[in-house]
Design a protein around this motif. Structure first.
Motif, short mmCIF file in Angstrom:
data_model
loop_
_atom_site.label_atom_id
_atom_site.label_comp_id
_atom_site.label_asym_id
_atom_site.label_seq_id
_atom_site.Cartn_x
_atom_site.Cartn_y
_atom_site.Cartn_z
N ARG A 26 0.86 -1.18 0.00
CA ARG A 26 0.00 0.00 0.00
C ARG A 26 0.90 1.23 0.00
O ARG A 26 1.59 1.50 0.97
N ASP A 27 0.92 1.92 -1.13
CA ASP A 27 1.69 3.16 -1.24
C ASP A 27 0.84 4.27 -0.62
O ASP A 27 -0.18 4.66 -1.17
N ILE A 28 1.30 4.82 0.48
CA ILE A 28 0.48 5.72 1.26
C ILE A 28 0.90 7.18 1.08
O ILE A 28 0.67 8.03 1.93
N GLY A 29 1.45 7.48 -0.11
CA GLY A 29 1.76 8.86 -0.44
C GLY A 29 2.67 8.96 -1.64
O GLY A 29 3.84 8.62 -1.56
N GLY A 30 2.13 9.40 -2.78
CA GLY A 30 2.92 9.60 -3.98
C GLY A 30 2.63 8.64 -5.10
O GLY A 30 2.82 8.95 -6.27
N GLY A 31 2.20 7.44 -4.77
CA GLY A 31 1.88 6.46 -5.79
C GLY A 31 0.71 6.91 -6.64
O GLY A 31 -0.13 7.68 -6.20
N ASN A 32 0.64 6.41 -7.87
CA ASN A 32 -0.40 6.89 -8.78
C ASN A 32 -0.91 5.79 -9.70
O ASN A 32 -0.40 4.66 -9.70
N TYR A 33 -1.91 6.14 -10.49
CA TYR A 33 -2.54 5.19 -11.38
C TYR A 33 -1.56 4.65 -12.42
O TYR A 33 -1.61 3.47 -12.78
N SER A 34 -0.68 5.48 -12.91
CA SER A 34 0.26 5.05 -13.95
C SER A 34 1.13 3.90 -13.46
O SER A 34 1.32 2.90 -14.15
N LEU A 35 1.68 4.03 -12.24
CA LEU A 35 2.51 2.97 -11.69
C LEU A 35 1.66 1.73 -11.39
O LEU A 35 2.08 0.59 -11.62
N ARG A 58 -10.92 10.26 -7.72
CA ARG A 58 -11.17 10.20 -9.16
C ARG A 58 -10.04 9.51 -9.90
O ARG A 58 -10.26 8.79 -10.88
N GLN A 59 -8.84 9.70 -9.41
CA GLN A 59 -7.67 9.11 -10.05
C GLN A 59 -7.37 7.70 -9.54
O GLN A 59 -6.28 7.18 -9.71
N GLY A 60 -8.37 7.10 -8.91
CA GLY A 60 -8.25 5.69 -8.55
C GLY A 60 -7.67 5.38 -7.20
O GLY A 60 -7.39 4.21 -6.91
N ALA A 61 -7.45 6.39 -6.36
CA ALA A 61 -6.86 6.14 -5.05
C ALA A 61 -7.69 5.13 -4.27
O ALA A 61 -8.91 5.21 -4.23
N HIS A 62 -7.01 4.19 -3.65
CA HIS A 62 -7.69 3.16 -2.86
C HIS A 62 -8.10 3.66 -1.48
O HIS A 62 -8.95 3.07 -0.81
N CYS A 63 -7.47 4.74 -1.02
CA CYS A 63 -7.81 5.39 0.23
C CYS A 63 -7.25 6.81 0.16
O CYS A 63 -6.57 7.16 -0.81
N ILE A 64 -7.54 7.63 1.15
CA ILE A 64 -7.03 8.98 1.23
C ILE A 64 -6.22 9.13 2.52
O ILE A 64 -6.67 8.72 3.59
N LYS A 65 -5.05 9.73 2.38
CA LYS A 65 -4.22 10.01 3.56
C LYS A 65 -4.17 11.51 3.79
O LYS A 65 -4.02 12.29 2.86
N LEU A 66 -4.28 11.89 5.06
CA LEU A 66 -4.13 13.28 5.45
C LEU A 66 -3.02 13.39 6.48
O LEU A 66 -2.69 12.42 7.17
N MET A 67 -2.45 14.57 6.58
CA MET A 67 -1.41 14.82 7.57
C MET A 67 -2.06 15.32 8.85
O MET A 67 -2.56 16.45 8.90
N GLY A 68 -2.06 14.48 9.88
CA GLY A 68 -2.73 14.83 11.13
C GLY A 68 -1.82 15.42 12.18
O GLY A 68 -2.29 15.87 13.23
N SER A 69 -0.50 15.43 11.92
CA SER A 69 0.44 16.02 12.87
C SER A 69 1.71 16.41 12.16
O SER A 69 1.90 16.12 10.97
N GLY A 70 2.60 17.03 12.90
CA GLY A 70 3.92 17.31 12.37
C GLY A 70 4.68 16.03 12.09
O GLY A 70 4.28 14.95 12.53
N GLY A 71 5.77 16.16 11.34
CA GLY A 71 6.51 14.98 10.94
C GLY A 71 8.00 15.22 10.90
O GLY A 71 8.48 16.33 11.15
#
Length: 413
Positions: free
Chosen positions: A105-114, A184-197
């Motif tokens: 599960r690519d949880i940031g940056g992965g896309n439909y093309s890959l 719309r671009q096929g994401a299997h889920c949505i990730k949000l930034m809930g804190s600093g990193g």
């Protein structure tokens, strides 16, 4: 499609500690068709694999990767260009498959093309699930601009502020639009930034990010698409509020406390800790050119990483396997088992990397299990991983066979 017949297998089904011996398992059309203690018949031309009493189990799931993360420094990832990032993804995902990971599960940056390239067999890779670009507030963990960079105001530029991994969205309307765009671009889920990193230059680790109405708006869009929201969170306060507002999966959760762990467990949410990237950056970050301000933050997080796992286990949190590796550290993927082994039993770790991960991804009964009707994602382990988790920490050297979607990727028989 490939037709396979496994015989004389000891089956770990992804959940139960009781492994049935002497089992037969038939695969056709990419799925498990039959499991039996009695010999099974198969059509002519079926490939027969004698498991010889070894352990046949579900393919592994790494639920936190960044396939395009070709460096530990985000600025350099941006600079090298799409072709270089893609070449890194091909190398990284091929390594994961050889190590027995049949789903990531690519949880940031992965896309439909890959995703499509992997699905069409253009390169060797696990099944590829992706969250698209991460939603971040301006100045949040996904905002990689240095403090001295000036903003691009709408009158001068109507574009959305974004980078390889994230898109900035402020206010309910922007959060809705960007969540819808990723879906719309096929994401299997949505990730949000809930804190600093750690990797972002201008936000402290302890900072809670996004307002309640923004988080609930994102969660609502995910639920409308029969998907779910995940949130990057380090401090306990961020973990609690994101789970309270409906987030299903917490990424990292490193600075959790006992009270918050109990709250997460009671709500039935999931946490995907990522131990190996923390340890890799503490050990190698300076050598690899990890930014100084980020190195300081990762060393702070490392102080509580393992103790956080112990709190999750004690509270009964549903914990999922993930690694979050960047750049050349991708080769340490299997080390995650060793690090977690300081806290969890082999059975707990096996579930984290199979059935619990599948449940979190809303794919229970499809992946992460050995049962009729499931995808034929299977590995054969040379020994008993329920006794020795080190068999899965050996970078694939203790795997006699890897099967993804009914296709034999490699086999010693």
């Amino acid at each position: 499609m490939h037709s396979l017949l496994f015989k004389n297998a000891r089956i770990f089904d992804g959940t139960s500690a009781d492994c049935a011996e002497g089992q037969w398992l038939r695969v056709a059309d990419g799925r498990i068709q039959e499991i039996s203690a009695q010999p099974l018949q198969a059509p002519e031309g079926t490939r027969v694999i004698d498991v010889a009493g070894r352990t046949l189990m579900p393919g592994l799931i790494d639920a936190h990767v960044h396939a395009f993360a070709s460096d530990v420094a985000v600025a350099r990832i941006e600079a090298v260009g799409e072709a270089y990032r893609t070449a890194h993804a091909v190398r990284m995902l091929g390594h994961a498959l050889d190590c027995g990971f049949t789903t990531v599960r690519d949880i940031g940056g992965g896309n439909y093309s890959l995703y499509k390239a992997a699905a069409d067999g253009l390169f060797r890779a696990p099944h590829f699930h992706y969250a698209g670009k991460i939603l971040s507030m301006t100045g949040g963990h996904g905002d990689m601009r240095q403090i001295e960079q000036t903003p691009r105001y709408a009158p001068a530029c109507a574009c959305v502020e974004a980078n390889m991994f994230s898109v900035m969205a402020d206010g309910v309307d922007e959060c809705l639009k960007q969540a819808r765009e990723q879906l719309r671009q096929g994401a299997h889920c949505i990730k949000l930034m809930g804190s600093g990193g750690v990797a972002s230059p201008t936000d402290p680790i302890w900072m809670n990010q996004y307002r309640e109405d923004e988080i609930r708006a994102i969660v609502g869009e995910c639920e409308a698409r029969r998907s779910y929201a995940a949130a990057h969170c380090h401090p306990a306060s961020a973990v609690r509020r994101c789970v309270e507002y409906g987030v299903r999966a917490i990424e990292h959760g490193t600075l959790i406390d006992a009270e918050t762990a109990a709250f997460v467990a009671a709500r039935g949410a999931y946490i995907v800790p990522t131990m190996v990237i923390i340890h890799a950056l503490v050990e190698m970050g300076r050598e690899l050119g990890f930014p100084a301000q980020s190195q300081e933050k990762v060393e702070l997080v490392a102080q509580q990483a393992i103790s956080g796992l112990d709190l999750m286990r004690s509270a009964g949190v549903k914990v999922v396997f993930g690694t979050d590796l960047l750049g050349s550290t991708y080769t340490q993927q299997c080390r995650e088992f060793t690090l977690r082994g300081q806290v969890f039993t082999p059975l707990e770790l096996l579930r984290q990397a199979t059935s619990t991960a599948a449940e979190m991804m809303l794919m229970q009964g499809q992946i992460g299990c050995v049962q009729v009707g499931a995808q034929a994602d299977l590995i054969v382990v040379d020994g008993d991983p329920l006794r020795d988790i080190g068999l899965l920490a050996a970078d694939g050297r203790k795997l006699g066979c890897v099967v993804r979607g009914g296709e034999v990727i490699r086999s010693d028989r």
